[in-house]
Scaffold this motif. Structure first.
Motif, short mmCIF file in Angstrom:
data_model
loop_
_atom_site.label_atom_id
_atom_site.label_comp_id
_atom_site.label_asym_id
_atom_site.label_seq_id
_atom_site.Cartn_x
_atom_site.Cartn_y
_atom_site.Cartn_z
N ALA A 511 0.84 -1.21 0.00
CA ALA A 511 0.00 0.00 0.00
C ALA A 511 0.86 1.25 0.00
N ALA A 512 1.95 1.22 0.78
CA ALA A 512 2.84 2.38 0.79
C ALA A 512 3.50 2.57 -0.58
N ALA A 513 3.89 1.47 -1.21
CA ALA A 513 4.49 1.58 -2.54
C ALA A 513 3.51 2.12 -3.57
N LEU A 514 2.25 1.68 -3.49
CA LEU A 514 1.25 2.18 -4.45
C LEU A 514 0.98 3.66 -4.23
N ASN A 515 0.93 4.08 -2.98
CA ASN A 515 0.73 5.51 -2.72
C ASN A 515 1.91 6.33 -3.22
N HIS A 516 3.13 5.80 -3.03
CA HIS A 516 4.32 6.50 -3.54
C HIS A 516 4.29 6.58 -5.07
N ILE A 517 3.89 5.50 -5.73
CA ILE A 517 3.79 5.52 -7.20
C ILE A 517 2.74 6.51 -7.64
N THR A 518 1.64 6.60 -6.91
CA THR A 518 0.58 7.56 -7.28
C THR A 518 1.10 8.99 -7.20
N ARG A 617 3.64 8.41 -26.60
CA ARG A 617 3.42 9.45 -25.59
C ARG A 617 1.95 9.51 -25.20
N LEU A 618 1.06 9.45 -26.18
CA LEU A 618 -0.37 9.45 -25.87
C LEU A 618 -0.75 8.18 -25.10
N ARG A 619 -0.13 7.05 -25.47
CA ARG A 619 -0.43 5.82 -24.76
C ARG A 619 0.09 5.87 -23.33
N LEU A 620 1.25 6.47 -23.13
CA LEU A 620 1.78 6.61 -21.78
C LEU A 620 0.87 7.49 -20.93
N TYR A 621 0.29 8.52 -21.54
CA TYR A 621 -0.64 9.39 -20.81
C TYR A 621 -1.85 8.58 -20.32
N ARG A 622 -2.39 7.72 -21.17
CA ARG A 622 -3.52 6.88 -20.76
C ARG A 622 -3.08 5.82 -19.75
N ASP A 623 -1.85 5.29 -19.89
CA ASP A 623 -1.35 4.29 -18.95
C ASP A 623 -1.18 4.87 -17.55
N LEU A 624 -0.67 6.09 -17.47
CA LEU A 624 -0.49 6.72 -16.16
C LEU A 624 -1.82 6.96 -15.48
N LYS A 625 -2.83 7.34 -16.25
CA LYS A 625 -4.16 7.51 -15.67
C LYS A 625 -4.72 6.17 -15.17
N ALA A 626 -4.50 5.11 -15.96
CA ALA A 626 -4.97 3.79 -15.54
C ALA A 626 -4.23 3.33 -14.28
N ILE A 627 -2.94 3.60 -14.20
CA ILE A 627 -2.17 3.24 -13.00
C ILE A 627 -2.68 4.00 -11.78
N HIS A 628 -2.98 5.27 -11.97
CA HIS A 628 -3.49 6.10 -10.88
C HIS A 628 -4.81 5.55 -10.35
N ARG A 629 -5.72 5.16 -11.24
CA ARG A 629 -7.01 4.62 -10.82
C ARG A 629 -6.84 3.28 -10.11
#
Length: 652
Positions: A511-518, A617-629
């Motif tokens: 959980a701490a790692a996921l919060n740090h990644i977020t 770059r556009l795919r990375l933008y969508r990937d970061l949003k998916a990781i955040h969720r």
């Protein structure tokens, strides 16, 4: 040690010698079997070209036996490479499929050592192929062409073509407009009988007719219907200045008996001997020098004669030509032509037209003759090169077949036959294309004849190198991954629940790692506008990399790997929503700087990779949003069901 070393060395040498014999036996049996198969296939393919010359001729068995014998000898050098390719593929495929090749390599014997006996055998076959082309092949070609010409002359009633003159009947030229194959009736017949030469030829025209051999097979009976007979009468003793120099006869039915021996007689081989395929290497090189010298002399003679057209030929034949010619030196042709009278102009134009047409026809004939001489020179060059390349193709095909068999490891007649046919088709297309282009003087002779050999030699070296180093060549997954990386495609994350779990996840650390990644994702997205197009100069010509995304991806994969040990279906479902992040493709096409510079210089390639980078770059933008969720959902789940319950238990 010295006492033990010598017997071990002798034993090792003996084992390798037995291995050479074993490999040679495996290859030899397959070679003889595949050679006869390849020879049969090539003969059947070759036979279709001459099937019309054999059917319905009443040829005896000894003549047919000679025909197939000479054909087989001519095709043997072509069957050698294909048989070597197929037998080497099957032999090493069988060794690989039965794990014998693995055992040989585990004993410390490399692939080249395994193939050394076969390399020697293949070299001997190459020498044999050259001997056939040098000594036996030319004689077989002359005999084959002589036999084929005799076959065509045996039954001319079956050989008469439509729309062209047929000269297979001695002393006559026969033209048939149309031929009925069912009834044997010929339509639109024109015959030139040249008993006394071309000047005394008799011309016979008929609407229809039939031609057949007599019972004794010594003459041809030609029955004509509704026609006319024109014949020059000089041979009948008439004066040349007589009022009637020829006779004309109209007939409704006319029978003509032509002398023709329908028995099988061997034709003269005088014209066949001048063909390049009927000569050995030494004779080809000798005749090639003579042909070049003769072509040069003819070319110089034609050139000198062409230069003399403008100065030596009479310009005018009109009655006032002398006066006109005398004035040519004083005035130019245009002003001189304007001073002429109408009759003089007409006479000059008539003479000029006749002279120009005569010169054109003469030059056209000389051009055709020069082209024929040049073609003869190229044919001799091509045949000399072909004797070498066809012999070398045995070695090339071996170094393609043996490594491919070791790589594929499939024996039998399935995959090896398919691969052999594909390789031979590629070689056949390249060789025939180069031959035709070189023959028609579109390519140089050396380039055309070495095209197939030049393309297959690097392939043979590549396969031999890969097989000797146990490299992966036909791994479908490897090429699939490379193609997917180039096109920006990716696989879904296959995270499933484990049946046996030894250690549960460390939910607090995860959980701490996921919060740090977020937090890192939020910071990165605020600092980098991934929707903006990057500067091409920075992309291709300046070094740099994005280590933040690499760190995020590495930490994320470690956390996902630990959380995959959970029994919670909710967490497992959200783990599969994590994308597989490409850590470098959004910054530059390649990791190596020099590859980026070369790609940027080559504009079409650079444009493709630049657009590909924008897509990443556009795919990375969508990937970061998916990781955040996904991080938020999994962190909340851990906090509610695992961390909260742990804290409550501790307090109690």
């Amino acid at each position: 040690m010295p006492v033990n070393f010598v017997p071990l060395q002798a034993e090792s040498m003996f084992r390798i010698k037995k291995l050479d014999i074993f490999i040679a036996k495996q290859f030899g049996l397959l070679f003889f079997a595949t050679f006869f198969i390849c020879q049969f296939v090539l003969m059947m393919q070759f036979l279709w070209r001459y099937v019309d010359d054999l059917i319905g001729k009443g040829l005896s068995m000894d003549v047919l036996a000679q025909f197939f014998w000479y054909m087989g000898i001519m095709l043997m050098p072509q069957a050698f490479p294909l048989a070597i390719l197929l037998s080497a593929l099957i032999a090493f495929g069988n060794l690989g499929e039965s794990s014998e090749l693995t055992a040989i390599k585990s004993a410390g014997i490399s692939l080249m050592q395994t193939m050394r006996s076969l390399i020697f055998i293949t070299f001997c076959i190459s020498c044999m192929s050259f001997y056939f082309q040098e000594v036996i092949g030319p004689k077989a070609f002359v005999s084959f062409q002589q036999l084929l010409l005799s076959m065509k002359q045996k039954s001319p009633e079956l050989e008469i073509p439509e729309g062209i003159f047929y000269d297979g009947i001695p002393g006559s030229n026969l033209y048939v407009q149309k031929k009925d194959m069912e009834t044997g009736v010929l339509y639109g017949i024109m015959i030139y009988r040249m008993n006394g030469g071309y000047e005394d030829a008799a011309v016979i025209l008929a609407d229809s007719g039939r031609i057949q051999s007599t019972a004794e097979k010594k003459h041809l009976l030609l029955t004509l219907y509704s026609g006319e007979w024109f014949e020059n009468m000089r041979q009948s003793g008439l004066n040349v200045s007589a009022n009637v120099p020829y006779r004309r006869e109209t007939f409704s039915t006319k029978k003509i008996l032509l002398d023709f021996d329908d028995g099988f007689n061997m034709a003269d081989a005088g014209g066949i001997a001048s063909d390049a395929r009927s000569k050995g290497m030494s004779q080809l090189l000798h005749d090639l020098d003579s042909i070049r010298e003769f072509n040069d002399s003819v070319g110089h003679a034609f050139y000198d004669e062409a230069k003399g057209y403008a100065y030596n030929r009479p310009a005018l034949q009109a009655k006032d030509s002398a006066l006109i010619v005398s004035q040519v030196k004083k005035e130019n042709f245009d002003s001189l032509y304007e001073k002429m009278t109408g009759e003089q102009k007409q006479a000059v134009m008539s003479v000029a037209t006749t002279e120009a047409l005569s010169i054109y026809n003469n030059l056209d004939y000389k051009g055709d003759y020069s082209a024929w001489l040049n073609r003869q020179e190229r044919m001799h060059q091509m045949e000399a090169i072909n004797k070498i390349t066809l012999s070398l193709s045995c070695l090339i095909f071996f170094f393609i077949g043996a490594p491919l068999g070791a790589i594929i490891r499939k024996g039998g007649l399935g995959v090896p036959v398919i691969i052999s046919v594909l390789v031979f088709i590629v070689y056949y297309i390249l060789d025939n294309t180069g031959m035709k282009m070189a023959r028609d003087d579109n390519w140089t002779v050396w380039f055309g004849k070495l095209l197939g050999t030049g393309v297959l030699t690097p392939i043979a070296v590549f396969f031999t190198y890969k097989a000797n180093n146990d490299s992966v060549v036909f791994n479908v997954d490897l090429y699939k991954n490379i193609l997917m990386r180039m096109l920006g495609l990716r696989m879904k994350r296959p995270t499933i629940g484990k049946e046996v779990i030894i250690n549960d996840p460390d939910y607090a650390a995860d959980a701490a790692a996921l919060n740090h990644i977020t937090q890192q994702v939020e910071t990165y997205m605020n600092e980098h506008n991934l929707k903006r197009w990057p500067n091409p100069i920075k992309v291709f010509f300046r070094p740099g990399d994005d280590h933040v995304i690499s760190d995020i991806s590495e930490l994320l994969e470690t956390t996902i790997d630990d959380l995959s040990n959970t029994r919670d279906r909710y967490i497992l479902n959200h783990l599969n929503t994590y994308p597989i992040v490409a850590t470098h493709a959004h910054t530059r096409p390649f990791v190596r700087t020099w590859l980026n510079i070369v790609t940027g210089i080559i504009l079409p390639v650079g444009l493709f990779f630049y657009c590909r980078m924008i897509r990443f770059r556009l795919r990375l933008y969508r990937d970061l949003k998916a990781i955040h969720r996904a991080n938020t959902a999994i962190a909340e789940r851990i906090d509610e069901h695992y961390l909260h319950s742990t804290q409550t238990t501790t307090n109690i």
